[in-house]
Write a protein that holds these residues in place. Structure first.
Motif, mmCIF file in Angstrom:
data_model
loop_
_atom_site.group_PDB
_atom_site.id
_atom_site.type_symbol
_atom_site.label_atom_id
_atom_site.label_comp_id
_atom_site.label_asym_id
_atom_site.label_seq_id
_atom_site.Cartn_x
_atom_site.Cartn_y
_atom_site.Cartn_z
ATOM 1 N N ALA A 177 0.828 -1.208 0.000
ATOM 2 C CA ALA A 177 0.000 0.000 0.000
ATOM 3 C C ALA A 177 0.861 1.257 0.000
ATOM 4 O O ALA A 177 0.481 2.292 -0.563
ATOM 5 C CB ALA A 177 -0.929 0.007 1.212
ATOM 6 N N GLY A 178 2.032 1.161 0.604
ATOM 7 C CA GLY A 178 2.923 2.310 0.677
ATOM 8 C C GLY A 178 3.504 2.708 -0.656
ATOM 9 O O GLY A 178 4.026 3.814 -0.806
ATOM 10 N N ARG A 179 3.414 1.812 -1.627
ATOM 11 C CA ARG A 179 3.919 2.165 -2.950
ATOM 12 C C ARG A 179 2.870 1.933 -4.031
ATOM 13 O O ARG A 179 3.182 1.567 -5.153
ATOM 14 C CB ARG A 179 5.191 1.387 -3.256
ATOM 15 C CG ARG A 179 5.122 -0.110 -3.064
ATOM 16 C CD ARG A 179 6.476 -0.717 -3.402
ATOM 17 N NE ARG A 179 6.500 -2.150 -3.256
ATOM 18 C CZ ARG A 179 7.354 -2.801 -2.495
ATOM 19 N NH1 ARG A 179 8.249 -2.148 -1.795
ATOM 20 N NH2 ARG A 179 7.338 -4.122 -2.434
ATOM 21 N N GLY A 180 1.607 2.129 -3.646
ATOM 22 C CA GLY A 180 0.522 1.985 -4.607
ATOM 23 C C GLY A 180 0.728 2.889 -5.811
ATOM 24 O O GLY A 180 1.047 4.069 -5.671
ATOM 25 N N THR A 181 0.565 2.349 -6.987
ATOM 26 C CA THR A 181 0.857 3.098 -8.210
ATOM 27 C C THR A 181 -0.318 3.091 -9.170
ATOM 28 O O THR A 181 -0.147 3.284 -10.365
ATOM 29 C CB THR A 181 2.095 2.502 -8.917
ATOM 30 O OG1 THR A 181 1.886 1.098 -9.137
ATOM 31 C CG2 THR A 181 3.338 2.709 -8.086
ATOM 32 N N GLY A 182 -1.518 2.859 -8.674
ATOM 33 C CA GLY A 182 -2.698 2.888 -9.522
ATOM 34 C C GLY A 182 -3.076 4.310 -9.873
ATOM 35 O O GLY A 182 -2.362 5.267 -9.559
ATOM 36 N N PRO A 183 -4.227 4.490 -10.540
ATOM 37 C CA PRO A 183 -4.677 5.837 -10.899
ATOM 38 C C PRO A 183 -4.704 6.762 -9.690
ATOM 39 O O PRO A 183 -5.286 6.440 -8.657
ATOM 40 C CB PRO A 183 -6.095 5.578 -11.436
ATOM 41 C CG PRO A 183 -6.044 4.170 -11.962
ATOM 42 C CD PRO A 183 -5.125 3.445 -11.017
ATOM 43 N N GLY A 184 -4.017 7.892 -9.796
ATOM 44 C CA GLY A 184 -3.974 8.851 -8.699
ATOM 45 C C GLY A 184 -3.163 8.391 -7.513
ATOM 46 O O GLY A 184 -3.255 8.953 -6.422
ATOM 47 N N GLY A 185 -2.308 7.366 -7.704
ATOM 48 C CA GLY A 185 -1.520 6.838 -6.606
ATOM 49 C C GLY A 185 -2.306 5.974 -5.646
ATOM 50 O O GLY A 185 -1.803 5.599 -4.594
ATOM 51 N N GLY B 117 -8.312 3.464 -19.044
ATOM 52 C CA GLY B 117 -7.168 3.400 -19.944
ATOM 53 C C GLY B 117 -6.407 2.094 -19.913
ATOM 54 O O GLY B 117 -5.426 1.939 -20.642
ATOM 55 N N GLN B 118 -6.838 1.151 -19.069
ATOM 56 C CA GLN B 118 -6.163 -0.145 -18.989
ATOM 57 C C GLN B 118 -7.086 -1.235 -19.555
ATOM 58 O O GLN B 118 -8.161 -1.480 -19.008
ATOM 59 C CB GLN B 118 -5.801 -0.486 -17.543
ATOM 60 C CG GLN B 118 -4.794 0.474 -16.925
ATOM 61 C CD GLN B 118 -4.416 0.085 -15.500
ATOM 62 O OE1 GLN B 118 -4.721 -0.999 -15.030
ATOM 63 N NE2 GLN B 118 -3.733 0.984 -14.816
ATOM 64 N N LEU C 201 -7.306 -15.396 -15.928
ATOM 65 C CA LEU C 201 -5.850 -15.442 -15.811
ATOM 66 C C LEU C 201 -5.151 -14.182 -16.327
ATOM 67 O O LEU C 201 -4.156 -13.753 -15.720
ATOM 68 C CB LEU C 201 -5.302 -16.680 -16.525
ATOM 69 C CG LEU C 201 -5.472 -17.996 -15.757
ATOM 70 C CD1 LEU C 201 -5.107 -19.180 -16.644
ATOM 71 C CD2 LEU C 201 -4.613 -18.004 -14.485
ATOM 72 N N PRO C 202 -5.622 -13.540 -17.408
ATOM 73 C CA PRO C 202 -4.947 -12.308 -17.821
ATOM 74 C C PRO C 202 -4.901 -11.251 -16.725
ATOM 75 O O PRO C 202 -3.904 -10.526 -16.601
ATOM 76 C CB PRO C 202 -5.783 -11.845 -19.022
ATOM 77 C CG PRO C 202 -6.308 -13.118 -19.609
ATOM 78 C CD PRO C 202 -6.606 -13.979 -18.419
ATOM 79 N N VAL C 203 -5.949 -11.142 -15.905
ATOM 80 C CA VAL C 203 -5.956 -10.170 -14.812
ATOM 81 C C VAL C 203 -5.026 -10.624 -13.689
ATOM 82 O O VAL C 203 -4.245 -9.838 -13.151
ATOM 83 C CB VAL C 203 -7.382 -9.949 -14.274
ATOM 84 C CG1 VAL C 203 -7.376 -8.967 -13.107
ATOM 85 C CG2 VAL C 203 -8.291 -9.439 -15.386
ATOM 86 N N LEU C 204 -5.118 -11.904 -13.339
ATOM 87 C CA LEU C 204 -4.256 -12.408 -12.270
ATOM 88 C C LEU C 204 -2.783 -12.223 -12.628
ATOM 89 O O LEU C 204 -1.959 -11.890 -11.770
ATOM 90 C CB LEU C 204 -4.545 -13.888 -12.000
ATOM 91 C CG LEU C 204 -5.994 -14.266 -11.623
ATOM 92 C CD1 LEU C 204 -6.053 -15.732 -11.208
ATOM 93 C CD2 LEU C 204 -6.548 -13.379 -10.521
ATOM 94 N N ASN C 205 -2.459 -12.411 -13.889
ATOM 95 C CA ASN C 205 -1.061 -12.338 -14.300
ATOM 96 C C ASN C 205 -0.589 -10.919 -14.617
ATOM 97 O O ASN C 205 0.591 -10.709 -14.916
ATOM 98 C CB ASN C 205 -0.818 -13.249 -15.505
ATOM 99 C CG ASN C 205 -0.787 -14.714 -15.106
ATOM 100 O OD1 ASN C 205 -0.348 -15.040 -14.008
ATOM 101 N ND2 ASN C 205 -1.240 -15.592 -15.978
#
Length: 252
Positions: A30-38, A130-131, A184-188
């Motif tokens: 969680a400390g390095r979350g890099t999703g949309p908007g951090g 966008g993903q 599987l595409p999401v899990l991977n």
């Protein structure tokens, strides 16, 4: 692990030590979350993981309110049904830390199973703009004694799914038969995936997954993050048949 050099296996004396370390992993990621908007995003599995994880995350709930929560799979049952993963997390964790409803992506059990899968897929795409394939910061997966994970079962056609990010299953070999699952595409695609398994009943299937090459790999063995980390958190009973290198953890 067959096909991947990135798997790290950690073995703990018992469930409580494993649970504490799993929660520490969640906070670390969680400390390095890099999703949309951090924003930090995680997807959860059910079963014994609910109590194990909820107990530990309740110790420091404040930051959890900013996270995006989702489920790796779900049974098409109402939240009050004991089989509902969302219902169990709601009762044991989410309702106790006042997570805003919009930050928990859950499945609409009132829809027919195919429509429920399409609706959940739409929610994921809206949450990850966008993903084409949502990239979660952390996925926490369980393991069935047959090698299934999420609601992906051995020899099932869904193992070949490459286009959908969420799929419906109406013939689950494990009841209830109607389920919705990430594919599987999401899990991977996740940045970190951790499998959690406890108990001697999982020992033989874990050995088969981690130390045996197979032409038709079991579902859990097909989880090989393309650009992420793959971790296994096991208690000593679940790891008892492994002969390869593992990271041993002492009692906390």
């Amino acid at each position: 692990m067959p096909g991947s050099g990135r798997a790290q296996v950690s073995v703990f004396p018992s469930g409580p030590e494993l649970g504490a370390s799993l929660a520490a992993l969640v906070w670390q990621e969680a400390g390095r979350g890099t999703g949309p908007g951090g924003r930090f995003s995680l997807a959860l599995s059910g079963g014994s993981l609910v109590t194990l994880l909820s107990r530990e995350l309740l110790r420091a709930p404040e930051p959890c309110r900013d996270w995006l929560w989702a489920y790796c799979d779900e049974r098409r049952v109402p939240p009050e049904d004991p089989e509902s993963t969302h219902g169990q997390y709601l009762a044991q964790l989410l309702s106790k830390i006042s997570i805003p409803e919009k930050q928990v992506l859950s499945i609409d059990h009132t829809l027919p199973v195919e429509e429920a899968a399409a609706d959940y897929s739409k929610k994921l795409k809206e949450a990850f703009p966008g993903q084409d394939i949502p990239v979660f910061d952390l996925l926490i997966l369980g393991l069935g004694p047959d090698g299934h994970t999420a609601s992906l079962f051995p020899d099932h056609p869904l193992l070949q799914e490459t286009q959908k990010i969420v799929a419906a299953i109406s013939d689950s070999p494990k009841p209830p038969p109607e389920r919705i699952t990430m594919t599987l595409p999401v899990l991977n695609a996740a940045r970190t995936v951790v499998f959690v398994a406890i108990g001697e009943g999982k020992a033989s299937i874990i050995k088969r997954i981690l130390e045996t090459e197979e032409e038709n790999p079991l579902p859990a063995a097909r989880v090989r993050p393309g650009h992420g980390k793959l971790l296994w958190f096991l208690d000593e009973a679940a790891a008892k048949e492994l002969t390869g290198p593992v990271e041993q953890h002492s009692v906390l």
